[in-house]
Design a protein around this motif. Structure first.
Motif, PDB file in Angstrom:
ATOM      1  N   TYR A  38       0.830  -1.430  -0.145  1.00 58.45           N
ATOM      2  CA  TYR A  38      -0.386  -0.709  -0.318  1.00 58.45           C
ATOM      3  C   TYR A  38       1.274   1.309  -0.217  1.00 58.45           C
ATOM      4  CZ  TYR A  38      -3.616  -2.836   1.038  1.00 58.45           C
ATOM      5  OH  TYR A  38      -4.813  -3.924   1.136  1.00 58.45           O
ATOM      6  N   ILE A  39       1.940   1.274   0.635  1.00 60.33           N
ATOM      7  CA  ILE A  39       3.052   2.754   0.134  1.00 60.33           C
ATOM      8  C   ILE A  39       3.702   2.520  -0.923  1.00 60.33           C
ATOM      9  CG2 ILE A  39       5.167   3.392   0.959  1.00 60.33           C
ATOM     10  CD1 ILE A  39       4.588   2.269   4.448  1.00 60.33           C
ATOM     11  N   GLY A  40       3.811   1.937  -1.495  1.00 60.32           N
ATOM     12  CA  GLY A  40       3.932   1.839  -3.393  1.00 60.32           C
ATOM     13  C   GLY A  40       3.277   2.254  -3.793  1.00 60.32           C
ATOM     14  N   ALA A  41       1.639   2.192  -3.457  1.00 58.94           N
ATOM     15  CA  ALA A  41       0.848   2.472  -4.214  1.00 58.94           C
ATOM     16  C   ALA A  41       0.320   3.692  -3.716  1.00 58.94           C
ATOM     17  CB  ALA A  41       0.055   1.335  -4.125  1.00 58.94           C
ATOM     18  N   PHE A  42       0.716   4.086  -2.756  1.00 59.86           N
ATOM     19  CA  PHE A  42       0.281   5.479  -2.095  1.00 59.86           C
ATOM     20  C   PHE A  42       1.411   6.787  -3.037  1.00 59.86           C
ATOM     21  CE2 PHE A  42       1.824   9.137   0.160  1.00 59.86           C
ATOM     22  CZ  PHE A  42       1.243   9.705   0.056  1.00 59.86           C
ATOM     23  N   GLN A  43       3.014   6.004  -2.956  1.00 53.95           N
ATOM     24  CA  GLN A  43       3.621   6.567  -3.655  1.00 53.95           C
ATOM     25  C   GLN A  43       3.916   7.266  -5.369  1.00 53.95           C
ATOM     26  OE1 GLN A  43       7.150   6.094  -0.623  1.00 53.95           O
ATOM     27  NE2 GLN A  43       7.561   6.148  -3.091  1.00 53.95           N
ATOM     28  N   LYS A  44       3.499   5.621  -5.895  1.00 56.19           N
ATOM     29  CA  LYS A  44       3.229   5.948  -7.278  1.00 56.19           C
ATOM     30  C   LYS A  44       1.538   6.729  -7.433  1.00 56.19           C
ATOM     31  CE  LYS A  44       1.609   2.760 -11.614  1.00 56.19           C
ATOM     32  NZ  LYS A  44       1.491   1.508 -11.318  1.00 56.19           N
ATOM     33  N   THR A  45       0.541   6.477  -6.766  1.00 54.77           N
ATOM     34  CA  THR A  45      -0.646   8.230  -7.107  1.00 54.77           C
ATOM     35  C   THR A  45      -0.186   9.175  -6.726  1.00 54.77           C
ATOM     36  OG1 THR A  45      -1.542   6.151  -6.109  1.00 54.77           O
ATOM     37  CG2 THR A  45      -2.835   7.923  -6.303  1.00 54.77           C
ATOM     38  N   LEU A  46       0.710   9.778  -5.848  1.00 52.11           N
ATOM     39  CA  LEU A  46       1.739  10.489  -5.665  1.00 52.11           C
ATOM     40  C   LEU A  46       2.122  11.118  -6.150  1.00 52.11           C
ATOM     41  CD1 LEU A  46       2.039  13.027  -3.564  1.00 52.11           C
ATOM     42  CD2 LEU A  46       3.956  11.546  -2.837  1.00 52.11           C
ATOM     43  N   ARG A  47       2.625  10.633  -7.431  1.00 51.94           N
ATOM     44  CA  ARG A  47       3.792  10.583  -8.236  1.00 51.94           C
ATOM     45  C   ARG A  47       3.017  11.123  -9.874  1.00 51.94           C
ATOM     46  NH1 ARG A  47       8.036  12.866  -5.823  1.00 51.94           N
ATOM     47  NH2 ARG A  47       9.487  11.271  -5.224  1.00 51.94           N
ATOM     48  N   LYS A  48       1.266  10.245  -9.995  1.00 54.17           N
ATOM     49  CA  LYS A  48       0.466  10.937 -10.738  1.00 54.17           C
ATOM     50  C   LYS A  48       0.095  11.853 -10.909  1.00 54.17           C
ATOM     51  CE  LYS A  48      -1.290   6.085 -12.007  1.00 54.17           C
ATOM     52  NZ  LYS A  48      -1.236   5.383 -13.324  1.00 54.17           N
ATOM     53  N   VAL A  49      -0.146  12.240  -9.921  1.00 57.11           N
ATOM     54  CA  VAL A  49      -0.923  13.257  -8.747  1.00 57.11           C
ATOM     55  C   VAL A  49       0.002  15.043  -9.195  1.00 57.11           C
ATOM     56  CG1 VAL A  49      -1.845  15.250  -7.055  1.00 57.11           C
ATOM     57  CG2 VAL A  49      -2.745  12.420  -7.250  1.00 57.11           C
ATOM     58  N   GLU A  50       1.080  14.486  -8.865  1.00 63.32           N
ATOM     59  CA  GLU A  50       2.103  15.299  -9.274  1.00 63.32           C
ATOM     60  C   GLU A  50       1.734  15.656 -10.650  1.00 63.32           C
ATOM     61  OE1 GLU A  50       5.073  14.621  -5.374  1.00 63.32           O
ATOM     62  OE2 GLU A  50       5.755  14.107  -7.563  1.00 63.32           O
ATOM     63  N   TYR A  51       2.491  14.625 -11.400  1.00 62.48           N
ATOM     64  CA  TYR A  51       2.526  14.640 -13.230  1.00 62.48           C
ATOM     65  C   TYR A  51       0.998  15.281 -13.623  1.00 62.48           C
ATOM     66  CZ  TYR A  51       2.244  13.799 -17.908  1.00 62.48           C
ATOM     67  OH  TYR A  51       2.347  12.738 -19.437  1.00 62.48           O
ATOM     68  N   TYR A  52       0.191  15.089 -13.151  1.00 66.70           N
ATOM     69  CA  TYR A  52      -1.161  15.816 -14.192  1.00 66.70           C
ATOM     70  C   TYR A  52      -1.293  17.348 -13.668  1.00 66.70           C
ATOM     71  CZ  TYR A  52      -2.666  11.765 -16.549  1.00 66.70           C
ATOM     72  OH  TYR A  52      -2.855  10.448 -16.838  1.00 66.70           O
ATOM     73  N   THR A  53      -1.291  17.519 -12.028  1.00 67.87           N
ATOM     74  CA  THR A  53      -0.774  18.691 -11.549  1.00 67.87           C
ATOM     75  C   THR A  53       0.158  20.027 -13.039  1.00 67.87           C
ATOM     76  OG1 THR A  53      -1.759  18.278  -9.553  1.00 67.87           O
ATOM     77  CG2 THR A  53      -0.383  20.587  -9.756  1.00 67.87           C
ATOM     78  N   ASN A  54       1.565  19.216 -12.613  1.00 72.59           N
ATOM     79  CA  ASN A  54       2.317  19.703 -12.924  1.00 72.59           C
ATOM     80  C   ASN A  54       2.037  20.175 -14.966  1.00 72.59           C
ATOM     81  OD1 ASN A  54       2.625  20.753 -10.283  1.00 72.59           O
ATOM     82  ND2 ASN A  54       4.455  18.546 -11.163  1.00 72.59           N
ATOM     83  N   CYS A  55       1.465  18.769 -15.560  1.00 71.77           N
ATOM     84  CA  CYS A  55       1.851  18.923 -17.103  1.00 71.77           C
ATOM     85  C   CYS A  55       0.901  18.626 -17.735  1.00 71.77           C
ATOM     86  CB  CYS A  55       2.588  17.599 -16.796  1.00 71.77           C
ATOM     87  SG  CYS A  55       4.362  16.939 -16.434  1.00 71.77           S
ATOM     88  N   LYS A  56      -0.908  18.069 -17.110  1.00 71.41           N
ATOM     89  CA  LYS A  56      -1.369  18.129 -17.880  1.00 71.41           C
ATOM     90  C   LYS A  56      -3.162  18.692 -17.122  1.00 71.41           C
ATOM     91  CE  LYS A  56       0.091  14.557 -21.121  1.00 71.41           C
ATOM     92  NZ  LYS A  56      -0.002  15.004 -22.245  1.00 71.41           N
ATOM     93  N   CYS A  57      -2.907  19.579 -16.957  1.00 74.92           N
ATOM     94  CA  CYS A  57      -4.068  20.316 -15.729  1.00 74.92           C
ATOM     95  C   CYS A  57      -5.024  21.313 -17.499  1.00 74.92           C
ATOM     96  CB  CYS A  57      -4.180  20.602 -14.657  1.00 74.92           C
ATOM     97  SG  CYS A  57      -2.725  22.171 -14.760  1.00 74.92           S
ATOM     98  N   ASN A  58      -4.733  21.652 -17.726  1.00 71.71           N
ATOM     99  CA  ASN A  58      -4.522  22.500 -19.171  1.00 71.71           C
ATOM    100  C   ASN A  58      -5.893  22.027 -19.766  1.00 71.71           C
ATOM    101  OD1 ASN A  58      -2.807  24.243 -18.212  1.00 71.71           O
ATOM    102  ND2 ASN A  58      -1.642  23.818 -19.397  1.00 71.71           N
ATOM    103  N   SER A  59      -6.321  21.139 -20.236  1.00 72.95           N
ATOM    104  CA  SER A  59      -7.059  19.966 -20.776  1.00 72.95           C
ATOM    105  C   SER A  59      -8.277  19.810 -20.010  1.00 72.95           C
ATOM    106  CB  SER A  59      -6.459  18.822 -21.541  1.00 72.95           C
ATOM    107  OG  SER A  59      -6.050  17.736 -21.225  1.00 72.95           O
ATOM    108  N   VAL A  60      -9.230  19.830 -20.388  1.00 73.64           N
ATOM    109  CA  VAL A  60     -10.112  18.378 -20.072  1.00 73.64           C
ATOM    110  C   VAL A  60     -10.348  17.657 -19.385  1.00 73.64           C
ATOM    111  CG1 VAL A  60     -12.717  18.377 -19.967  1.00 73.64           C
ATOM    112  CG2 VAL A  60     -12.104  19.881 -21.130  1.00 73.64           C
ATOM    113  N   LEU A  61     -10.038  16.397 -20.252  1.00 71.12           N
ATOM    114  CA  LEU A  61      -9.254  14.935 -20.031  1.00 71.12           C
ATOM    115  C   LEU A  61      -8.302  14.681 -19.139  1.00 71.12           C
ATOM    116  CD1 LEU A  61      -9.840  12.032 -21.001  1.00 71.12           C
ATOM    117  CD2 LEU A  61      -8.372  12.294 -22.351  1.00 71.12           C
ATOM    118  N   GLY A  62      -7.475  15.533 -18.930  1.00 76.34           N
ATOM    119  CA  GLY A  62      -6.600  16.244 -17.579  1.00 76.34           C
ATOM    120  C   GLY A  62      -6.320  16.063 -16.282  1.00 76.34           C
ATOM    121  N   LYS A  63      -7.577  17.384 -15.845  1.00 72.20           N
ATOM    122  CA  LYS A  63      -8.545  17.716 -14.972  1.00 72.20           C
ATOM    123  C   LYS A  63      -9.306  16.784 -15.117  1.00 72.20           C
ATOM    124  CE  LYS A  63      -7.999  22.560 -16.526  1.00 72.20           C
ATOM    125  NZ  LYS A  63      -9.147  23.874 -16.736  1.00 72.20           N
TER     126      LYS A  63
END
Length: 194
Positions: A38-63
């Motif tokens: 579960y710790i690995g799953a948390f860290q992977k999800t943390l990195r996904k949120v960072e990626y979508y926040t920093n790189c993909k939040c301009n599109s509707v699908l990204g949001k």
């Protein structure tokens, strides 16, 4: 900070190495299926949120993806008992055990941080400034690190240490209440994956 897909994959790879989850054998995959990390799953999800926040939040699908992963991150954080905001830790984060870890969003921690349960990293006295921690830092269980301070590279912070002043000398162990330099160390003996 994750600012591209390439950086995202680098962070994921470094986190897996830090957590000891880089195995590809059938036995390793079976173990992960039967006893999920579960710790690995948390860290992977943390990195996904960072990626979508920093790189993909301009599109509707990204949001939409960002909203989905934020909800998933919150559930996983509650499950393992941590409060870690995005864009604080560099690659190679290793959360060692379940348990209370609270980190201020103004904090910055470099690569290869190994952090234990019951740790707090935060601001002090109503200030918005929080600790800036270098690379290859081991944070023992119960450590409290707070205030507008800097911690250097290759440092081990002992269990239950209270750190409220800067330690910018590299390659040392600090411990105690209040924390003080104990001795010089080789951090590779404590954080073995670096």
């Amino acid at each position: 900070m994750i600012d591209s897909k390439q950086a995202y994959h680098h962070y994921l790879k470094m986190d897996k190495v830090a957590l000891g989850l880089e195995g590809h054998s059938f036995g390793f995959r079976l173990k992960e299926f039967l006893f999920p990390n579960y710790i690995g799953a948390f860290q992977k999800t943390l990195r996904k949120v960072e990626y979508y926040t920093n790189c993909k939040c301009n599109s509707v699908l990204g949001k939409l993806f960002l909203t989905y992963y934020k909800i998933k991150l919150r559930k996983r954080a509650l499950k393992i008992g941590v409060s870690i905001p995005i864009n604080v830790f560099g690659p190679g984060l290793s959360i060692v055990h379940y348990g209370t870890i609270v980190v201020n969003s103004a904090s910055k921690v470099g690569k290869n941080c190994r952090i234990h349960a019951c740790t707090n990293i935060g601001a002090s006295g109503g200030s918005s400034k929080a600790p800036q921690i270098g690379d290859n830092v081991y944070i023992g269980p119960g450590a409290k690190i707070y205030g507008d301070i800097r911690i250097g590279n290759n440092i081990a912070i002992g269990a239950n240490a209270v750190v409220h002043k800067s330690f910018e000398e590299d390659g040392i162990m600090i411990a105690g209440n209040p924390a003080k330099k104990i001795k010089s160390i080789d951090i590779k003996r404590i954080i073995r994956h670096i």
